[in-house]
Design a protein around this motif. Structure first.
Motif, PDB file in Angstrom:
ATOM      1  N   CYS A  58       0.816  -1.224   0.000  1.00  0.00           N
ATOM      2  CA  CYS A  58       0.000   0.000   0.000  1.00  0.00           C
ATOM      3  C   CYS A  58       0.849   1.274   0.000  1.00  0.00           C
ATOM      4  N   GLY A  59       2.082   1.196   0.477  1.00  0.00           N
ATOM      5  CA  GLY A  59       2.965   2.366   0.462  1.00  0.00           C
ATOM      6  C   GLY A  59       2.664   3.396   1.531  1.00  0.00           C
ATOM      7  N   SER A  60       1.921   3.024   2.577  1.00  0.00           N
ATOM      8  CA  SER A  60       1.526   4.014   3.584  1.00  0.00           C
ATOM      9  C   SER A  60       2.595   4.289   4.639  1.00  0.00           C
ATOM     10  N   CYS A  61       3.408   3.279   4.970  1.00  0.00           N
ATOM     11  CA  CYS A  61       4.187   3.348   6.207  1.00  0.00           C
ATOM     12  C   CYS A  61       5.622   3.839   6.011  1.00  0.00           C
ATOM     13  N   ALA A  62       5.891   4.545   4.901  1.00  0.00           N
ATOM     14  CA  ALA A  62       7.260   5.031   4.704  1.00  0.00           C
ATOM     15  C   ALA A  62       7.629   6.049   5.778  1.00  0.00           C
ATOM     16  N   LEU A  71      10.225   1.601   3.823  1.00  0.00           N
ATOM     17  CA  LEU A  71       8.907   1.130   4.243  1.00  0.00           C
ATOM     18  C   LEU A  71       9.075   0.389   5.564  1.00  0.00           C
ATOM     19  N   CYS A 149       4.850   5.608  -2.217  1.00  0.00           N
ATOM     20  CA  CYS A 149       5.131   5.652  -0.780  1.00  0.00           C
ATOM     21  C   CYS A 149       5.828   6.950  -0.377  1.00  0.00           C
TER      22      CYS A 149
END
Lengths: 313, 297
Positions: A58-62, A71, A149
């Motif tokens: 999903c690329g959210s947690c960078a 990530l 991300c």
């Protein structure tokens, strides 16, 4: 016991960010995101960060760990410990922090939108799908893997000093359409991308390649756009002139003529550009640092010329 | 130890003091560097903007020249090093591509086999053997000199092409400084870009990058910056008087090429190493070294 040194920020309570330390036993096999969740769930529920899939999709947690974007769900916590058994976490760079590790992605998305990240097809939609060959698909395959991300954007060296730069993610996305065999606007796209803030403002540092968690590798994509721009005759800018002058110099002599390249990059009708070269030119002249006036070719330059000819260059 | 020296264009042009000091450093270290006079420019990642295949073919030709001599290549420019390693990676990635490139080379009597290693000068020193050789030949330890490394990004990234152990946190250059008797200065910008590649396209951004790096080095206590890349040297030294962030603070800092720093410790004089040709005066370095020499007596 590991120490998590986390940059905290809550503008409603305190205007300046500060570091707070949390002690945590990293469970076996825990990812950095697992550790962050553990801290949030057991030590401080107010810790803010983005997350969703936990699977590098999903690329959210960078976030920035020990100074570099990554990530959080893609790396083992253990592997990120420095010599003092500490992991330093900060929000992504080149964007404004909102709270703790959450940053404002608005400029990132604005720039993605700026490159028209959608197909502008050549003709009316056919009854069924538009076919692409395997070769055609491979040209855009790597760029298609971008998960937005923001890791590349965070660590981009040009963006640190110039927020007008479109940045690696938007340019990689642009290559996805510049290279698309079904797109009708290739020339328009490479013209737009050759403007200030576009491909030629990339400083070649390859930070984006290093930080990209996927095969999208933005710098490689930027170079592909440059080749398409040059092949399409989009030459009226310093970046294109620089590439052509450089290549022609190697063609003539096998090496670089450093006296010609600044002048040819600026363009001989670009008076202000040429004037801007005078201070550095004079400084170097006074110190005897000017390259030899008579430019020497390498030995066996004819073989180099033969290679250019064989490749129609 | 004998190497094929890939000089790069800038060491023969705008930073001839790099070539001069490389020759001295090699002499002092007992290395034999054979200049590759028929090698072409590495393309600096710019020829590949025009044509990736052309850039790789030209570099593969250079590799084959060293292969014929049975020598490994030593580079003295981070940009050359990174660009050559990129071609090497492309050639080793696919057999078909290697064959395609070799077809182009054939008529010139060249063939790339992949038997030659490509090493930056810093990387041949930062080995056990290199360090031992270095330490045994030091005549004038650089005691008291605080040296900040500026690696030059091409030699670090992409990391899979880098010879430095941990390209995000390398210590190779700093290990060399320590072996020379100097004090290494660690600062975040040491692995960043100097901005040179875009000085013709976006000068403000370019000088912004070099300025940030130099302010960072100064703030962390450096007396001098040493770099393994002549393009970084142009950015950090030749453009330094135009860097606004330094001008505002009324600061300046001398920039050395790595071989100059090494050769200084090997006993060569600043003049022998072309240090008088720099834009930013390097006199401060001699003063620091003389002061620490007199205080230790």
């Amino acid at each position: 016991m590991a120490t998590f040194r986390i940059k905290r920020f809550n503008p409603e309570k305190q205007p300046e960010p500060y570091f707070e330390e949390f002690e945590l036993d990293i469970p076996d096999g825990a990812t950095l995101l697992d550790c962050m969740n553990e801290i949030k769930w057991t030590l401080d529920g107010s810790l803010s960060y983005r997350m969703s899939c936990r699977s590098a999709i999903c690329g959210s947690c960078a976030v920035k760990a020990n100074g570099h974007a990554l990530l959080a769900c893609q790396r083992q916590g253990e592997h990120l410990l420095d010599n003092d058994d500490t992991i330093t976490l900060e929000p992504l760079g080149n964007m404004k922090p909102v709270k703790d590790l959450v940053v404002d992605f608005t400029p990132f998305w604005d720039k993605i939108n700026k490159v028209k990240p959608y197909l502008e097809p050549k003709d009316e939609a056919p009854a069924k799908e538009r076919h692409q060959s395997q070769e055609e698909f491979l040209i855009i395959d790597d760029a298609s893997t971008c998960i937005m991300c923001g890791a590349c954007y965070s660590d981009c060296n040009t963006l640190e000093v110039d927020d007008n730069f479109l940045g690696p993610a938007a340019l990689a996305k642009a290559q996805r359409f510049v290279g698309d065999s079904r797109d009708s606007k290739t020339l328009q796209r490479v013209q737009d991308l050759s403007e200030p803030g576009g491909i030629w403002d990339c400083t070649h540092c390859a930070e984006c390649v290093e930080r990209c968690p996927k095969p999208a590798k933005p710098f490689d994509r930027i170079k592909e756009i440059m080749t398409v721009a040059l092949d399409n005759g989009v030459h009226n800018n310093n970046g294109a002139r620089h590439a052509l002058s450089f290549t022609n110099s190697v063609k003539r002599s096998g090496n670089l003529n450093e006296n010609r390249i600044p002048v040819e990059s600026m363009g001989i009708f670009n008076i202000s550009g040429l004037l801007s070269l005078i201070p550095i030119g004079l400084r170097m002249l006074l110190k005897g640092k000017v390259p030899p006036v008579i430019h020497h070719s390498i030995d066996e330059v004819d073989d180099v010329k033969r290679i250019f000819k064989e490749l129609d260059q | 130890m004998k190497f094929a020296l890939f000089t790069g264009c800038v060491a023969k042009g705008a930073t001839r003091e790099l070539m001069l000091s490389t020759t001295k450093a090699a002499e002092g270290l007992g290395f034999e560097f054979v200049e590759m006079k028929s090698a072409s420019c590495c393309g600096a990642g710019v020829v590949s903007e025009k044509s990736p295949l052309l850039a790789d073919a030209l570099n593969a030709r250079s590799f084959s020249i060293a292969e014929k001599q049975g020598l490994d290549i030593v580079t003295i420019c981070s940009t050359c090093q990174g660009t050559l390693k990129k071609t090497e990676a492309h050639l080793n990635e696919s057999k078909e591509y290697k064959e395609k490139v070799n077809d182009i080379l054939e008529d010139g009597g060249h063939q790339y086999n992949g038997t030659t290693r490509i090493k930056h000068f810093a990387n041949i020193l930062a080995t056990e053997e290199g360090m031992a050789r270095l330490k045994s030949r030091i005549k004038r330890p650089l005691t008291g000199l605080k040296v900040a490394a500026f690696y030059g990004c091409y030699v670090l990234r992409p990391s899979e092409n880098s010879d430095f152990e941990n390209p995000d946190n390398p210590t190779g250059m700093e290990d060399i400084f320590a072996a020379l008797g100097a004090t290494p200065v660690y600062y975040p910008s040491r692995i960043k870009c100097c901005g040179f590649p875009i000085v013709m396209m976006n000068k403000d951004a370019s000088l912004g990058m070099s300025g940030n790096a130099l302010v960072d080095a100064i703030d962390n206590g450096a007396d001098v910056v040493a770099t393994g890349c002549p393009l970084c040297h142009l950015s950090l030294d030749s453009y330094q008087p135009e860097i606004e962030s330094l001008q505002k603070k009324n600061q300046s800092i001398p920039i050395l090429h790595l071989p100059q720093l090494v050769a200084l410790a090997l006993g060569y004089t600043p003049t022998q190493l072309g240090m008088d040709s720099h834009i930013v005066s390097t006199l401060k370095i001699n003063q620091i070294l003389s002061n620490s020499a007199s205080s230790s007596h």
